[in-house]
Design a protein around this motif. Structure first.
Motif, short mmCIF file in Angstrom:
data_model
loop_
_atom_site.label_atom_id
_atom_site.label_comp_id
_atom_site.label_asym_id
_atom_site.label_seq_id
_atom_site.Cartn_x
_atom_site.Cartn_y
_atom_site.Cartn_z
N THR A 29 9.02 -12.39 -8.38
CA THR A 29 8.08 -12.60 -7.27
C THR A 29 8.61 -11.92 -6.01
O THR A 29 7.86 -11.27 -5.28
CB THR A 29 7.89 -14.10 -7.01
N PHE A 30 9.92 -12.05 -5.78
CA PHE A 30 10.54 -11.41 -4.62
C PHE A 30 10.38 -9.88 -4.71
O PHE A 30 10.06 -9.21 -3.73
CB PHE A 30 12.02 -11.82 -4.55
N PHE A 31 10.56 -9.35 -5.91
CA PHE A 31 10.35 -7.92 -6.16
C PHE A 31 8.92 -7.51 -5.79
O PHE A 31 8.70 -6.52 -5.10
CB PHE A 31 10.57 -7.63 -7.66
N ASN A 32 7.98 -8.32 -6.29
CA ASN A 32 6.57 -8.02 -6.02
C ASN A 32 6.27 -8.05 -4.54
O ASN A 32 5.51 -7.22 -4.02
CB ASN A 32 5.66 -9.02 -6.75
N LEU A 33 6.87 -9.01 -3.82
CA LEU A 33 6.63 -9.12 -2.38
C LEU A 33 7.19 -7.90 -1.65
O LEU A 33 6.54 -7.33 -0.77
CB LEU A 33 7.29 -10.39 -1.83
N LEU A 34 8.39 -7.48 -2.06
CA LEU A 34 9.02 -6.36 -1.37
C LEU A 34 8.27 -5.06 -1.59
O LEU A 34 8.25 -4.18 -0.73
CB LEU A 34 10.47 -6.20 -1.86
N THR A 35 7.64 -4.91 -2.77
CA THR A 35 7.01 -3.63 -3.10
C THR A 35 5.52 -3.61 -2.84
O THR A 35 4.83 -2.66 -3.22
CB THR A 35 7.28 -3.28 -4.58
N GLY A 36 4.98 -4.68 -2.24
CA GLY A 36 3.56 -4.66 -1.89
C GLY A 36 2.63 -5.07 -3.01
O GLY A 36 1.41 -4.98 -2.87
N PRO A 95 3.34 -12.02 0.95
CA PRO A 95 3.97 -13.30 1.30
C PRO A 95 3.13 -14.07 2.31
O PRO A 95 2.30 -13.49 3.02
CB PRO A 95 5.31 -12.87 1.90
N ASP A 96 3.37 -15.40 2.37
CA ASP A 96 2.64 -16.22 3.34
C ASP A 96 3.22 -16.02 4.73
O ASP A 96 2.53 -16.16 5.73
CB ASP A 96 2.77 -17.70 2.95
N SER A 122 8.74 -1.28 8.95
CA SER A 122 8.22 -2.55 8.46
C SER A 122 7.31 -2.32 7.26
O SER A 122 6.54 -1.36 7.21
CB SER A 122 7.44 -3.26 9.56
N LEU A 123 7.41 -3.22 6.29
CA LEU A 123 6.57 -3.09 5.10
C LEU A 123 5.44 -4.12 5.08
O LEU A 123 4.71 -4.20 4.09
CB LEU A 123 7.42 -3.25 3.83
N ALA A 124 5.33 -4.91 6.15
CA ALA A 124 4.27 -5.92 6.17
C ALA A 124 2.91 -5.23 6.15
O ALA A 124 2.69 -4.25 6.87
CB ALA A 124 4.40 -6.78 7.42
N HIS A 125 2.02 -5.71 5.32
CA HIS A 125 0.65 -5.19 5.18
C HIS A 125 0.61 -3.74 4.71
O HIS A 125 -0.39 -3.06 4.91
CB HIS A 125 -0.14 -5.34 6.48
N VAL A 126 1.69 -3.24 4.15
CA VAL A 126 1.67 -1.89 3.60
C VAL A 126 1.32 -2.01 2.12
O VAL A 126 1.98 -2.73 1.39
CB VAL A 126 3.04 -1.19 3.77
N PRO A 127 0.24 -1.34 1.66
CA PRO A 127 -0.14 -1.45 0.25
C PRO A 127 0.92 -0.82 -0.67
O PRO A 127 1.69 0.05 -0.25
CB PRO A 127 -1.46 -0.69 0.15
#
Lengths: 327, 304
Positions: free
Chosen positions: B73-80, B84-85, B95-100
């Motif tokens: 799950t952590f992998f999936n979050l890091l790679t888009g 995450p909540d 920053s990778l937030a909201h990056v597809p």
């Protein structure tokens, strides 16, 4: 006695009929959707209806020239593809199937309803939109051809335009499918997450595929109405399923499959209907009325397609090797 | 599994990666990936709740932890691939937030999957060529004009063949990927990841289901990535392999980072032993229940 010559000559005519060309085009569009991208579009009839109505309404209600009417049809199908695709292409494949089948039915019912009778002609449909297309015909008046393929200038004009379009789009499809674009598209069919992990914008590619195949369907709808009139009852879900039958018959991820599949489908259909009708006439099938005979052809074609799918599931042009790995 | 594999050579470990004590969330000298307060819940279950973690650049980092610790799950979050909540995370200072997911990949962070995703009905070569970045012919309008992309495509093919040769898959180049064995698919997936010249390769259980002979060659390939200047982050259950190649180990349990450090030290960490064996594995649960203890003692006596 049965008039075999008439049966065979009627069947042979279907080889190059504009209807066959229209179905070939629609099936080529589905090959892009389903065969190459893995998109389950069950609304190809809707795209064809947009082509037919877009063309006819532009000419009848707005007096557009032929080229503008064609562009209106294409524009309508692009908008339709966007409306279908934006909410569903992010979801699993089956959602697109449900949404497309429903959207195509909604379109057909809108075209059928009396509310828009002044524009759509409701259930009786539209006619009288052919003059512009006929005026472009460079062939001098007269009758040409040989044997069963003897037509007047207008009928030849439809056939030439229809089959030229099939040829051009088949070549275009062949070109794009062997390009890097086609590689991405086929990758998406196999596993879209893997393709996403390689840095491809899967959503955009699926949308491009949906639009492209839909435009093929729209052009098919225009060719389809040139030898007949626009009638909403023609765009039922069964139209989509006939196109799917053609696609599976020829081979889903092939270029020639949809074209040759359409020819085989229509020749067989014409042959069976001619044969059964005349057999009933000649008293060979005493248990059957003429009306029943008219339906029997679909049963026979259905059986023929089942046999092909069972004994040659990859279709006529499909690669046998692929079957070894079907999950 | 691969416990009987004899390493051909002892890999050179990178040391001096961290600043201060090697504790959970410790700072690194040169971090490539930083996650801060990343949290993901599924209904009532908190799958990932990482306060702070940094992945060192140019090293091989192992992410270990028991099943259900939240590694994938952590992998999936890091790679888009999942959102995450809460939290911020950045790669190479961006920053990778909201990056597809596809943009994350284009930035140079390429991942593989726990369940191998070989594109079955594409040839091995096509699988490889799909991995290359910035292809002109991937534009629909340019794709109909082969002269625009032919030269680039030939270059990509040459590169793909070179990498395939390194992974000893060149004989398979025209076969469907579906015809490869499980281990060969793992190799293909790793080889395909290299086509885009990534800076960080994230491997989700690269050794799962791979036979010992192939494990050794996969290990060498992972070490090879490091020698070529790439950073590797991988999830693995095989401790032998982790000890052998990892420069740094991050341990997750119940969604949190519970320990960090060089492999030799981290294996001794009580938090790690707790994570794998349970926090009460050495406490006598029957200590307060004299009746049961009596009964147990009798049972043991009987057996002796």
């Amino acid at each position: 006695m049965i008039d075999w010559i008439a049966i065979f000559s009627n069947a042979a005519q279907e080889l190059i009929s504009p209807t066959t060309a229209a179905y070939a085009l629609a099936a080529l569009g589905l090959a892009i959707h389903f065969g190459y991208t893995g998109l389950l579009n069950f609304g190809q009839a809707g795209f064809m209806a947009l082509g037919a109505y877009g063309y006819a309404i532009s000419i009848l209600s707005f007096g557009f020239p032929v080229w503008a009417a064609v562009l209106v049809g294409i524009g309508a199908s692009i908008v339709f593809a966007l409306i279908l695709g934006i909410p569903t292409l992010r979801l699993r494949a089956d959602y697109l199937a449900i949404v497309t089948i429903a959207a195509a039915e909604i379109l057909r019912l809108i075209f059928t309803t009396n509310t828009f009778d002044a524009i759509t002609g409701s259930a009786s449909g539209l006619q009288g939109y052919k003059t512009g297309f006929a005026a472009l015909n460079p062939i001098p008046d007269g009758t040409y051809g040989f044997g069963p393929f003897t037509y007047n200038a207008y009928d030849w004009w439809i056939r030439i335009v229809g089959w030229s379009l099939v040829t051009v789009l088949a070549v275009v499809t062949w070109l794009i499918m062997r390009s890097p674009w086609g590689r991405v598209i086929k990758g998406i069919r196999e596993d879209e997450d893997a393709v996403r992990a390689l840095g491809k914008n899967v959503y955009s590619y699926k949308m491009q595929s949906l639009i492209l195949g839909g435009v093929y369907g729209t052009l098919a709808g225009m060719i389809f109405v040139l030898p007949r009139s626009v009638v909403p009852a023609n765009y039922q879900t069964s139209l989509t399923f006939f196109v799917y039958a053609i696609l599976l018959l020829g081979g889903a991820a092939t270029i020639l499959g949809p074209v040759i599949g359409s020819m085989i489908f229509w020749v067989l259909l014409s042959f069976f209907s001619g044969f059964v009708a005349r057999a009933v006439e000649a008293g060979w099938l005493p248990f059957m009325s003429q009306v029943q005979a008219g339906q029997l052809r679909f049963i026979l074609v259905g059986v023929a397609i089942m046999l092909i799918v069972i004994f040659r599931p990859q279709g006529i042009f499909g690669n046998k090797k692929e079957l070894a790995f079907v999950k | 599994m691969s416990s009987d594999v004899t390493p051909t050579s002892t890999p050179v470990k990178t040391t001096g990666l961290h600043v201060g004590d090697a504790e959970p969330g410790c700072r690194k000298v040169d971090p490539i990936l930083i996650a801060d307060g990343v949290k993901r819940t599924f209904g009532g279950l908190t799958a990932v709740d990482v306060a702070h973690v940094e992945v060192p650049r140019g090293a091989i980092t192992a992410l270990i932890g028991p099943n259900g610790a939240g590694k994938t799950t952590f992998f999936n979050l890091l790679t888009g691939f999942d959102k995450p909540d809460a939290g911020t995370w950045e790669f190479d200072g961006r920053s990778l937030a909201h990056v597809p997911a596809y943009r994350v990949a284009r930035m140079g962070l390429i991942r593989t999957f726990q369940l191998t995703k070989a594109l079955g009905l594409l040839s091995v070569l096509d699988n490889m060529m799909l991995g290359a970045k910035g292809q002109t012919g991937e534009n629909l309008f340019r794709s109909v004009l082969p002269f625009l992309w032919r030269k680039q495509d030939d270059e990509i093919e040459a590169k793909a063949l070179e990498i395939l040769a390194r992974f000893k898959l060149e004989a398979k180049k025209d076969d469907y990927a579906a015809s490869l064995s499980g281990g060969q698919r793992k190799l293909l997936e790793m080889a395909r990841a290299l086509m885009s010249d990534p800076t960080l390769v994230m491997l989700d259980e690269p050794m799962a289901g791979v036979n010992p002979a192939l494990t050794e060659s996969l290990l060498d390939h992972i070490l090879d990535l490091k020698s070529q200047g790439m950073t590797v982050l991988f999830v693995e259950h095989d401790m032998h392999m982790v000890r052998h190649i990892a420069d740094w180990v991050i341990v997750m349990a119940e969604g949190k980072i519970v320990a960090e450090g060089p492999p030799q030290n981290v294996m001794q960490d009580p938090a790690v032993i707790d994570a794998y064996l349970g926090a009460h594995h050495d406490t006598d649960l029957g200590a307060t229940d004299t009746g049961h203890v009596e009964a147990l003692k009798e049972l043991i006596d009987d057996e002796q």
